[in-house]
Design an enzyme around this catalytic site. Structure first.
Site, PDB file in Angstrom:
ATOM      1  N   SER A 119      22.452  60.642  61.929  1.00 33.70           N
ATOM      2  CA  SER A 119      23.553  62.300  61.891  1.00 33.70           C
ATOM      3  C   SER A 119      24.251  61.905  62.864  1.00 33.70           C
ATOM      4  CB  SER A 119      22.598  63.263  62.019  1.00 33.70           C
ATOM      5  OG  SER A 119      22.585  62.813  63.080  1.00 33.70           O
ATOM      6  N   HIS A 140      24.063  58.318  55.174  1.00 36.24           N
ATOM      7  CA  HIS A 140      23.559  59.669  56.459  1.00 36.24           C
ATOM      8  C   HIS A 140      23.307  60.417  55.051  1.00 36.24           C
ATOM      9  CE1 HIS A 140      23.925  63.911  58.504  1.00 36.24           C
ATOM     10  NE2 HIS A 140      23.353  63.408  58.327  1.00 36.24           N
ATOM     11  N   GLU A 152      27.172  61.016  53.311  1.00 32.76           N
ATOM     12  CA  GLU A 152      27.917  60.098  53.297  1.00 32.76           C
ATOM     13  C   GLU A 152      27.664  59.215  54.398  1.00 32.76           C
ATOM     14  OE1 GLU A 152      29.825  63.640  56.680  1.00 32.76           O
ATOM     15  OE2 GLU A 152      27.372  63.323  57.544  1.00 32.76           O
ATOM     16  N   ASN A 190      28.030  67.282  60.299  1.00 33.05           N
ATOM     17  CA  ASN A 190      27.772  67.426  62.008  1.00 33.05           C
ATOM     18  C   ASN A 190      29.047  67.955  62.387  1.00 33.05           C
ATOM     19  OD1 ASN A 190      25.722  67.957  61.590  1.00 33.05           O
ATOM     20  ND2 ASN A 190      25.031  65.953  61.961  1.00 33.05           N
TER      21      ASN A 190
END
Length: 284
Positions: A119, A140, A152, A190
């Site tokens: 992540s 991800h 992702e 993130n």
């Protein structure tokens, strides 16, 4: 290249979710973990999830049986030589991932793509542990994997266009919506989400408002389905802290400095839902 078989490393919540969607899409899946008990728990979680889908009449009993038949548990990493792509969903630790990818590089066939579900960790650094950096990529998934559509796809410095295209096609086949991302700390999801959660924690730390009211502001005022502190508890406060530390180290910018209250909760073992207490208290 065409992907027909997959190994997922890590039978936890993320890994079992990835294995589930791959099997539901008709791929042969090896679900790997260190111990058989971890694999059994992961396969049980998949079976339970699919049974709920049958009860809701979203899939048939035949779909469930077909998917479970495509799943094979294994504690032997050498089974990686049987697959076209390995998707690693192990612990979020750079040393562990680099060691694992170095071993996979020796085992897997030359055409095999090595993907990581990290992540926040740099894909380029993980790829450097192998002799096939062009075939290393980030994939991800969002949690919970069977529900969330986004994936992702993160290209490392050496990732080839062919590798990206194969993984993008796989994501589409899994009925996901892939987004191309370059290799920067936290990627997109993130890098945006975690500072928002960290700022929400600062508002608790500074006594601006209560966790309940902060979450209410974001739900009712910003139309978020879940408040940031509820979400932090769901993700795990230890995971939130680790990602904030990765952002802080990667960018060297104090705007990513983890809130002291986040550190305190993690040191206290208040990690959120998985420990029964975080910003809220949970019963079993």
């Amino acid at each position: 290249m065409e992907i027909k078989s997959v190994m997922v490393i890590g039978a936890g919540q993320m890994g079992s979710g990835i294995a589930q969607v791959c099997a539901m899409s008709g791929y042969k899946v090896y679900l790997n973990d260190l111990k058989q008990e971890f694999i059994d728990k992961g396969l049980s979680r998949i079976g339970s999830n699919l049974s709920k889908q049958v009860k809701k009449e979203r899939i048939s009993q035949q779909d469930l049986v077909a998917a479970m038949d495509l799943l094979q548990g294994t504690t032997d990493l050498n089974d990686a030589k049987e697959v076209d792509i390995v998707i690693e969903a192990a612990v979020e630790n750079m040393e562990v991932k680099c060691n694992l990818f170095s071993r996979l590089d020796e085992i897997a066939k030359d055409h095999t793509i090595l993907a990581t579900n990290t992540s926040s960790l740099p894909i380029t650094e993980i790829a450097a542990a192998t002799k096939r950096p062009g075939k290393v990529i980030g994939m991800h998934f969002m949690n919970p994997v069977p529900v969330m559509k986004l994936v992702e796809i993160i290209k490392g410095l050496a990732t080839t266009d062919e590798t990206f295209a194969a993984v993008e096609n796989l994501a589409h086949d899994l009925k996901k919506s892939p987004v191309e991302v370059n290799d920067f700390p936290g990627f997109v999801s993130n890098r945006i989400l975690m500072p928002m959660i960290n700022e929400a924690i600062y508002t608790v730390y500074e006594g601006v408002s209560s966790p309940e009211d902060i979450d209410q502001v974001m739900k009712l005022g910003m139309n978020h389905p879940m408040g940031p502190l509820t979400l932090a508890d769901f993700i795990g406060l230890d995971t939130c802290l680790y990602i904030m530390e990765t952002l802080h180290e990667g960018f060297g910018d104090d705007k990513y400095r983890p809130c002291p209250l986040l550190r305190k909760y993690v040191k206290a073992g208040w990690l959120g839902r998985k420990t029964g207490r975080g910003f809220y208290q949970y019963q079993d």
